[in-house]
Design a protein around this motif. Structure first.
Motif, PDB file in Angstrom:
ATOM      1  N   LYS A   1      -1.900   6.363  -9.795  1.00 57.25           N
ATOM      2  CA  LYS A   1      -2.646   4.982  -9.702  1.00 57.25           C
ATOM      3  C   LYS A   1      -3.890   5.482  -8.639  1.00 57.25           C
ATOM      4  CE  LYS A   1      -0.754   1.508  -7.564  1.00 57.25           C
ATOM      5  NZ  LYS A   1      -1.607   1.009  -6.447  1.00 57.25           N
ATOM      6  N   GLY A   2      -4.985   4.692  -8.576  1.00 59.52           N
ATOM      7  CA  GLY A   2      -5.937   4.773  -7.488  1.00 59.52           C
ATOM      8  C   GLY A   2      -5.717   4.643  -6.067  1.00 59.52           C
ATOM      9  N   GLY A   3      -5.747   5.530  -5.442  1.00 64.75           N
ATOM     10  CA  GLY A   3      -5.751   5.446  -3.947  1.00 64.75           C
ATOM     11  C   GLY A   3      -4.189   5.990  -3.390  1.00 64.75           C
ATOM     12  N   VAL A   4      -3.355   6.355  -4.435  1.00 65.33           N
ATOM     13  CA  VAL A   4      -2.117   6.639  -4.011  1.00 65.33           C
ATOM     14  C   VAL A   4      -2.103   8.117  -3.038  1.00 65.33           C
ATOM     15  CG1 VAL A   4      -0.819   5.482  -5.667  1.00 65.33           C
ATOM     16  CG2 VAL A   4      -1.548   7.666  -6.270  1.00 65.33           C
ATOM     17  N   GLY A   5      -2.847   8.809  -3.090  1.00 65.75           N
ATOM     18  CA  GLY A   5      -2.971  10.048  -2.122  1.00 65.75           C
ATOM     19  C   GLY A   5      -3.124  11.342  -3.103  1.00 65.75           C
TER      20      GLY A   5
ATOM     21  N   THR B   1      -5.543  13.813  -1.645  1.00 62.06           N
ATOM     22  CA  THR B   1      -5.167  14.437  -0.203  1.00 62.06           C
ATOM     23  C   THR B   1      -3.933  15.164  -0.464  1.00 62.06           C
ATOM     24  OG1 THR B   1      -5.397  12.126   0.839  1.00 62.06           O
ATOM     25  CG2 THR B   1      -3.623  13.499   1.895  1.00 62.06           C
TER      26      THR B   1
ATOM     27  N   ASP C   1     -12.295  14.121 -11.220  1.00 63.20           N
ATOM     28  CA  ASP C   1     -12.652  12.369 -11.010  1.00 63.20           C
ATOM     29  C   ASP C   1     -14.441  12.413 -10.649  1.00 63.20           C
ATOM     30  OD1 ASP C   1     -12.957  10.158  -9.906  1.00 63.20           O
ATOM     31  OD2 ASP C   1     -11.383  10.257  -8.445  1.00 63.20           O
TER      32      ASP C   1
ATOM     33  N   ASN D   1     -14.392  13.304  -4.780  1.00 58.09           N
ATOM     34  CA  ASN D   1     -14.529  13.285  -3.266  1.00 58.09           C
ATOM     35  C   ASN D   1     -13.480  14.642  -2.810  1.00 58.09           C
ATOM     36  OD1 ASN D   1     -12.019  12.146  -3.764  1.00 58.09           O
ATOM     37  ND2 ASN D   1     -12.390  10.629  -2.318  1.00 58.09           N
TER      38      ASN D   1
ATOM     39  N   THR E   1       4.161   9.316  -1.897  1.00 57.39           N
ATOM     40  CA  THR E   1       3.402   9.628  -0.580  1.00 57.39           C
ATOM     41  C   THR E   1       3.505   8.276   0.302  1.00 57.39           C
ATOM     42  OG1 THR E   1       1.544   8.472  -1.532  1.00 57.39           O
ATOM     43  CG2 THR E   1       1.359  10.796  -1.502  1.00 57.39           C
ATOM     44  N   ARG E   2       3.734   8.480   1.415  1.00 60.62           N
ATOM     45  CA  ARG E   2       3.693   7.688   2.484  1.00 60.62           C
ATOM     46  C   ARG E   2       5.181   6.977   2.440  1.00 60.62           C
ATOM     47  NH1 ARG E   2      -0.944   5.379   0.612  1.00 60.62           N
ATOM     48  NH2 ARG E   2      -2.923   5.962   1.613  1.00 60.62           N
TER      49      ARG E   2
ATOM     50  N   ILE F   1       5.957  12.822   0.792  1.00 65.23           N
ATOM     51  CA  ILE F   1       5.096  13.110   1.798  1.00 65.23           C
ATOM     52  C   ILE F   1       5.162  12.024   2.893  1.00 65.23           C
ATOM     53  CG2 ILE F   1       2.669  14.091   2.445  1.00 65.23           C
ATOM     54  CD1 ILE F   1       3.899  15.530   0.004  1.00 65.23           C
ATOM     55  N   PRO F   2       5.534  12.155   3.978  1.00 68.27           N
ATOM     56  CA  PRO F   2       5.693  11.102   5.007  1.00 68.27           C
ATOM     57  C   PRO F   2       4.346  10.373   5.466  1.00 68.27           C
ATOM     58  CG  PRO F   2       6.037  13.117   6.029  1.00 68.27           C
ATOM     59  CD  PRO F   2       5.928  13.353   4.652  1.00 68.27           C
ATOM     60  N   ASN F   3       4.067   9.252   5.801  1.00 73.04           N
ATOM     61  CA  ASN F   3       2.908   8.613   6.335  1.00 73.04           C
ATOM     62  C   ASN F   3       2.435   9.521   7.545  1.00 73.04           C
ATOM     63  OD1 ASN F   3       1.096   6.617   6.388  1.00 73.04           O
ATOM     64  ND2 ASN F   3       1.941   6.193   8.498  1.00 73.04           N
ATOM     65  N   ASP F   4       1.406  10.023   7.610  1.00 70.92           N
ATOM     66  CA  ASP F   4       0.986  10.997   8.337  1.00 70.92           C
ATOM     67  C   ASP F   4      -0.638  10.431   9.120  1.00 70.92           C
ATOM     68  OD1 ASP F   4       0.100  13.094  10.207  1.00 70.92           O
ATOM     69  OD2 ASP F   4       0.067  14.634   8.333  1.00 70.92           O
TER      70      ASP F   4
ATOM     71  N   LEU G   1      -3.869  12.249   8.910  1.00 70.12           N
ATOM     72  CA  LEU G   1      -4.608  12.224   7.930  1.00 70.12           C
ATOM     73  C   LEU G   1      -5.906  11.066   8.010  1.00 70.12           C
ATOM     74  CD1 LEU G   1      -1.906  12.299   5.004  1.00 70.12           C
ATOM     75  CD2 LEU G   1      -3.732  14.115   5.439  1.00 70.12           C
TER      76      LEU G   1
ATOM     77  N   ASP H   1      -9.813  11.799   8.249  1.00 72.21           N
ATOM     78  CA  ASP H   1     -10.571  11.169   7.366  1.00 72.21           C
ATOM     79  C   ASP H   1     -11.745  10.467   8.220  1.00 72.21           C
ATOM     80  OD1 ASP H   1     -11.034   9.628   4.578  1.00 72.21           O
ATOM     81  OD2 ASP H   1     -10.750   7.903   5.976  1.00 72.21           O
TER      82      ASP H   1
HETATM   83  N1  LIG Z   1       0.763  10.509   3.407  1.00 74.38           N
HETATM   84  C1  LIG Z   1      -0.058   9.815   3.597  1.00 74.38           C
HETATM   85  N2  LIG Z   1      -0.229   9.373   5.169  1.00 74.38           N
HETATM   86  C2  LIG Z   1      -1.164   8.680   5.438  1.00 74.38           C
HETATM   87  N3  LIG Z   1      -2.290   8.235   4.600  1.00 74.38           N
HETATM   88  C3  LIG Z   1      -2.279   8.945   3.627  1.00 74.38           C
HETATM   89  C4  LIG Z   1      -1.498   9.724   2.975  1.00 74.38           C
HETATM   90  N4  LIG Z   1      -1.764  10.173   1.887  1.00 74.38           N
HETATM   91  C5  LIG Z   1      -3.044   9.560   1.603  1.00 74.38           C
HETATM   92  N5  LIG Z   1      -3.338   8.852   2.564  1.00 74.38           N
HETATM   93  C6  LIG Z   1      -4.661   8.144   2.859  1.00 74.38           C
HETATM   94  O1  LIG Z   1      -4.743   7.174   1.946  1.00 74.38           O
HETATM   95  C7  LIG Z   1      -6.131   7.117   1.517  1.00 74.38           C
HETATM   96  C8  LIG Z   1      -6.258   7.411  -0.154  1.00 74.38           C
HETATM   97  O2  LIG Z   1      -5.870   8.770  -0.386  1.00 74.38           O
HETATM   98  P1  LIG Z   1      -6.504   9.538  -1.543  1.00 74.38           P
HETATM   99  O3  LIG Z   1      -8.104   9.658  -1.465  1.00 74.38           O
HETATM  100  O4  LIG Z   1      -5.882  10.979  -1.450  1.00 74.38           O
HETATM  101  O5  LIG Z   1      -5.854   8.955  -2.893  1.00 74.38           O
HETATM  102  P2  LIG Z   1      -6.400   8.977  -4.373  1.00 74.38           P
HETATM  103  O6  LIG Z   1      -5.330   8.678  -5.081  1.00 74.38           O
HETATM  104  O7  LIG Z   1      -7.135  10.533  -4.544  1.00 74.38           O
HETATM  105  O8  LIG Z   1      -7.498   8.069  -4.523  1.00 74.38           O
HETATM  106  P3  LIG Z   1      -8.754   7.727  -5.810  1.00 74.38           P
HETATM  107  O9  LIG Z   1      -7.598   7.284  -6.969  1.00 74.38           O
HETATM  108  O10 LIG Z   1      -9.573   6.941  -5.163  1.00 74.38           O
HETATM  109  O11 LIG Z   1      -8.961   9.082  -6.105  1.00 74.38           O
HETATM  110  C9  LIG Z   1      -6.784   8.165   2.136  1.00 74.38           C
HETATM  111  O12 LIG Z   1      -7.566   7.428   3.185  1.00 74.38           O
HETATM  112  C10 LIG Z   1      -5.982   9.010   2.748  1.00 74.38           C
HETATM  113  O13 LIG Z   1      -6.192   9.586   3.942  1.00 74.38           O
END
Ligand SMILES: Nc1ncnc2c1ncn2[C@@H]1O[C@H](COP(=O)(O)OP(=O)(O)OP(=O)(O)O)[C@@H](O)[C@H]1O
Ligand SMILES: [Mg+2]
Length: 253
Positions: A10-14, A17, A40, A44, A188-189, A213-216, A219, A223
């Motif tokens: 899904k969008g934004g899940v990490g 990262t 993508d 980015n 993640t988180r 992957i814990p909340n870090d 990151l 960012d």
């Molecule tokens: N384990 C984590 N702990 C803290 N923050 C995180 C973690 N993983 C991701 N993030 C933060 O969440 C945000 C979204 O992460 P990321 O861009 O990797 O997601 P994505 O799935 O690639 O998004 P998109 O679908 O838009 O491509 C970023 O700001 C990133 O720093």
């Protein structure tokens, strides 16, 4: 043939990262040569790993389609497109990056797309590993990787909604012409101990959890400061978690 490791979810899940941290892991552990592919359209990955991306494959397609006759003299169409693809490849000591960019616009791009796909396939054959960061949809994965993925990580945040997206992608995969050799979930988180409700949903999906992957906080800090994730210290929580994931749950390494 290169081993393809890809990320979807899904969008934004990490996804980006984790893909960046895997590139960092590969560099740190001497696993090379690596081709990182940003598949993508809202690319980015380059930014996350601190690279300027002057040209994407999408830009090449646009440039060519705007002026198909603008081929430098002494070159044919194929040589010209190949030269442009070579220019789009960003080379670093431990890995290279190719950014796919926008998908095709209106009009018939089939011929150019076929030539470009052919080059990217040929190019990927020079690498031992390919790390593919995907958009949330899955359509392009089958095209970008010649239909084969050796390790597909379905990335979700620690939420049932994220898991439902994993379930949808898992179902969708069955309808795609995509040969996925290994499939697992990355959370993640996530907390140290995942809740029973979360684990029950995972059990229903029927896929293993490869890693959490814990909340870090580092990151977020990186960012905000626009720093490359490749510069994260070795003892960062997310770096350690990705090391464990790759050391223990990546059967293709
Ligand atoms: N384990 C984590 N702990 C803290 N923050 C995180 C973690 N993983 C991701 N993030 C933060 O969440 C945000 C979204 O992460 P990321 O861009 O990797 O997601 P994505 O799935 O690639 O998004 P998109 O679908 O838009 O491509 C970023 O700001 C990133 O720093
Ligand atoms: Mg992303």
């Amino acid at each position: 043939m290169s081993k393809v490791i890809a990320f979807a979810g899904k969008g934004g899940v990490g996804k980006t990262t984790v893909a960046s941290l895997v590139i960092r892991y590969m560099s740190a552990s001497g696993k090379s040569p690596v081709l990182a592919v940003d598949a993508d359209p809202n690319s980015n990955l380059g930014e996350t790993i601190g690279l300027e991306v002057p040209k994407t494959i999408g830009d090449i397609r646009e440039t060519y389609m705007k002026d198909p006759q603008g081929i430098p003299s002494g070159m044919d169409k194929i040589n010209y497109l190949q030269l442009l693809v070579e220019q789009a490849l960003i080379e670093r000591p431990t890995f290279d990056l190719l950014v796919m960019g926008r998908q095709e616009g209106q009009g018939c791009y089939c011929m150019v797309n076929n030539i470009l796909n052919n080059f990217t396939d040929k190019l990927s054959a020079h690498y031992k590993y390919m790390i593919v960061d995907n958009e949330a949809g899955m359509e392009h994965l089958s095209r970008r990787t010649s239909g084969r993925v050796d390790m597909l990580y379905l990335v979700t945040d620690y939420s049932l909604r994220g898991l439902r997206a994993v379930r949808r992608i898992h179902t969708m995969l069955k309808g795609l012409k995509l040969d996925v050799k290994n499939l697992a979930i990355v959370v993640t988180r996530g907390p140290e101990k995942l809740s029973d409700a979360f684990l029950a949903e995972v059990a229903e999906i029927g896929l293993p959890i490869a890693g959490v992957i814990p909340n870090d906080a580092a990151l977020l800090e990186f960012d905000m400061e626009r720093r490359s994730l490749l510069e994260l210290p070795d003892d960062s929580l997310s770096v350690l978690a990705v090391k464990k994931l790759m050391d223990e749950q990546c059967p293709v390494l």
